[in-house]
Design a protein around this motif. Structure first.
Motif, mmCIF file in Angstrom:
data_model
loop_
_atom_site.group_PDB
_atom_site.id
_atom_site.type_symbol
_atom_site.label_atom_id
_atom_site.label_comp_id
_atom_site.label_asym_id
_atom_site.label_seq_id
_atom_site.Cartn_x
_atom_site.Cartn_y
_atom_site.Cartn_z
ATOM 1 N N ARG A 85 12.309 50.568 43.252
ATOM 2 C CA ARG A 85 12.401 49.782 44.265
ATOM 3 C C ARG A 85 12.972 48.543 44.232
ATOM 4 O O ARG A 85 13.713 48.174 45.053
ATOM 5 N N ARG A 108 15.276 46.459 55.053
ATOM 6 C CA ARG A 108 14.057 46.923 54.825
ATOM 7 C C ARG A 108 13.926 48.403 55.241
ATOM 8 O O ARG A 108 13.085 48.995 54.874
ATOM 9 N N LEU A 148 7.274 46.407 48.328
ATOM 10 C CA LEU A 148 7.428 46.881 49.327
ATOM 11 C C LEU A 148 8.323 46.031 50.244
ATOM 12 O O LEU A 148 8.935 46.509 51.106
ATOM 13 N N ASN A 182 6.704 51.188 55.680
ATOM 14 C CA ASN A 182 6.651 51.025 54.392
ATOM 15 C C ASN A 182 5.127 50.607 54.033
ATOM 16 O O ASN A 182 4.894 50.768 52.844
ATOM 17 N N SER A 215 9.399 47.618 57.917
ATOM 18 C CA SER A 215 8.331 47.277 56.953
ATOM 19 C C SER A 215 6.763 47.817 57.268
ATOM 20 O O SER A 215 6.065 48.087 56.493
ATOM 21 N N CYS A 221 12.821 51.585 49.742
ATOM 22 C CA CYS A 221 11.475 52.037 49.397
ATOM 23 C C CYS A 221 11.619 53.654 49.463
ATOM 24 O O CYS A 221 11.053 54.297 48.456
ATOM 25 N N MET A 244 8.569 56.181 55.486
ATOM 26 C CA MET A 244 9.087 55.217 54.640
ATOM 27 C C MET A 244 10.577 55.212 54.931
ATOM 28 O O MET A 244 11.025 56.417 55.242
#
Lengths: 180, 375
Positions: free
Chosen positions: B266, B316, B366, B343, B340, B229, B225
């Motif tokens: 988050r 992200r 997320l 994640n 992403s 996140c 990740m």
């Protein structure tokens, strides 16, 4: 075919593997000195790309190398960045599998590489070492047909379940195929 | 994930029920599908399905020249377009060893940080929607629209900008750019404070998100990740700090981290991050000097043989681009590391054991963009 094949003379890969140290940062140079000793029993070929240490090993050693890279305190590669397959079928009849690794603790990075023949493309899975490799291996299996042995669940990920062929490969046409 | 036998082991039990969620579901943020196995309200199993938006971007890139690829990258993570473009041009510039003019770098940083704020504002709004709050999205969309208006004035397009070039940017910014951005920052700060005060410490949001979808730091690292996140799990990894690109080594900013690694962390990491982005943009505006905006290059980029991996901190997370070049005008192989995607991988671990309603919140926290996950 794509009509693109002639323009692409695939890169020559058997260049002299002397470490071009000027392309590496101080951390990279330290790592490239460390790697041949740490991995000596796997007979690695350590080289350098722009700002990146590369290390080529035989495919049968990939998992053992991965475990060592993660557990060795001087290497400590705890972060799995990217897994790629590069298609060299036209020139060498093989694929290159590339693992981009990073150490959050030591803040150094490397590209681990292995080569698999087109006729029998398998490599052992590293998703047991870094869970972050899980989906990448499924995706590469989907797109290139490279089998990752020991993967817990090598199902289709990106493509539909009944898709035929491996669209990531150079031989797969860009336009001339039936509509799905 | 096996269905349990009713009445086995002495206690009365029911069969698990399979519920299909997506791909046409408003809370999946695009075309993500998951099969949920539920026992009452509890999720006991989850199978994620992606690929509904797979366009073969990476394969397409092998057939386009580098300046054309920029347009494809706009369409990966379609709410942080500038950041995507930056990842690509950084990789090509690294391969060709191009020195980018300072003014171009500053403009890139300003646009990317504003894009980060726009993306996080969208997140805050949709996350609140996922948790059942309608109003915050109206505020965040209002603020985001101001940023999009600036982007439109700068690049000519609200979203698909195609503005960065290998070696610089397409054209210089307007004369009133600095004044406009400065004014915008003031309004954004007000907007961020407003939505933060309205939402962040509200009892309902805390109840819905605190302790929901917890992931520990070591686990988050193991799953690969990145971005907010990862930082929410108290791992201060930020590409802008670890391997500075552009001129991030000339600006000062903090990297907010969470402590619990739950959905609220988050969420709040992103709220704080927006304020840090405002700081960065302010410093860039102060340091922005007149000068050239493009390096001297031939019209069609033709990088030398070799391979390169470059990455940048997207809203992200760690967005990477790996290019293998054969010395031609087109890449031999191009591979994206979509944040992403990484994640999203631990989703099953995060969701199993919680309620269905929490699954929506966890997925929302997320902050995935399917254009990037599926490519």
């Amino acid at each position: 075919m794509t009509g693109n094949g002639d323009r692409h003379a695939p890169p020559a890969r058997d260049q002299a593997e002397a470490v071009a140290s000027s392309r590496l940062t101080a951390r990279g140079q330290a790592l490239s000195k460390l790697l041949p000793g740490a991995l000596s029993k796997f007979r690695p070929t350590v080289g350098a790309e722009i700002d990146e240490v590369t290390c080529l090993v035989g495919r049968e050693w990939v998992v053992d190398v991965a475990v060592l890279l993660k557990s060795d305190t001087a290497l400590a590669f705890d972060y799995f960045r990217l897994l790629t397959v590069v298609d060299y079928v036209e020139t060498a009849r093989e694929f290159e599998v590339v693992y981009h690794l990073y150490s959050l603790e030591r803040r150094h990075k490397m590209a681990l590489k292995t080569r698999v023949p087109e006729s029998d493309p398998w490599v052992t899975s590293v998703s047991g070492v870094w869970r972050g490799a899980n989906w990448y291996e499924r995706e590469m299996h989907d797109l290139f047909g490279v089998v990752f042995r020991g993967h817990p669940d090598l199902d289709r990920l990106i493509l539909p379940d009944d898709f035929e062929g491996f669209p990531g490969r150079k031989a797969y046409p860009l336009y001339e195929y039936g509509e799905y | 994930m096996t269905a349990r036998v009713p009445g086995a082991a002495g206690s009365p039990q029911t069969l698990d029920m399979m519920v299909n969620m997506g791909p046409q579901h408003p809370a999946t943020h695009g075309v993500f599908r998951m099969e949920l196995a539920i026992d009452g309200e509890r999720v006991v199993g989850l199978i994620p399905h992606i690929g509904y938006l797979h366009r073969g971007s990476e394969k397409l890139c092998e057939h386009e020249i580098y300046s054309q690829i920029i347009t494809l990258f706009d369409r990966l993570d379609y709410v942080s377009n500038f950041n995507n473009e930056l990842g690509l041009v950084l990789a090509v510039e690294k391969l060709m060893e191009i020195q980018v003019p300072e003014r171009a770098s500053y403009v890139r940083m300003i646009l990317c940080e504003l894009n980060r704020i726009a993306s996080h504002l969208l997140f805050v709004g949709t996350f609140a929607l996922d948790a059942g709050a309608m109003t915050p999205s109206l505020y965040t969309f209002r603020d985001r629209e101001m940023i999009q208006a600036l982007f439109e004035a700068t690049s000519g397009a609200r979203m698909m900008h195609n503005f960065f070039r290998v070696g610089g940017i397409k054209e210089d910014v307007a004369d009133d750019f600095v004044v406009r951005v400065d004014r915008l920052l003031g309004e954004l700060e007000r907007g961020i404070d407003e939505v933060d005060g309205m939402l962040s410490f509200g009892e309902v949001l805390l109840a819905r998100t605190k302790g929901v979808g917890v992931i520990s730091g070591p686990d988050a690292i193991d799953w690969g990740m990145s971005g907010p996140c990862l930082r929410a799990s108290n791992v201060p990894y930020d590409v802008r700090i670890d391997e500075p690109y552009c001129l991030y080594d000339r600006v000062e900013f903090g990297v907010p981290v969470g402590t619990q690694g739950d959905s609220w962390d988050r969420y709040y990491t992103r709220v704080v991050e927006m304020r840090e982005s405002v700081k960065i943009v302010r410093q860039c505006l102060a340091q922005l000097q007149p000068g050239p905006i493009m390096a001297q290059l031939r019209r069609i980029a033709r990088p030398p043989k070799g391979e390169v991996y470059a990455h940048a901190e997207n809203p992200r997370g760690d967005f990477g681009v790996y290019i293998v070049s054969d010395g031609g005008e087109r890449p031999y192989r191009l591979k994206v590391r979509p944040p992403s995607y990484c994640n999203l991988m631990p989703l099953r671990d995060l969701v199993v054991g919680s309620y269905i309603a929490d699954a929506v919140v966890i997925l929302g926290s997320l902050d995935i963009v399917l254009g990037e996950v599926d490519r």
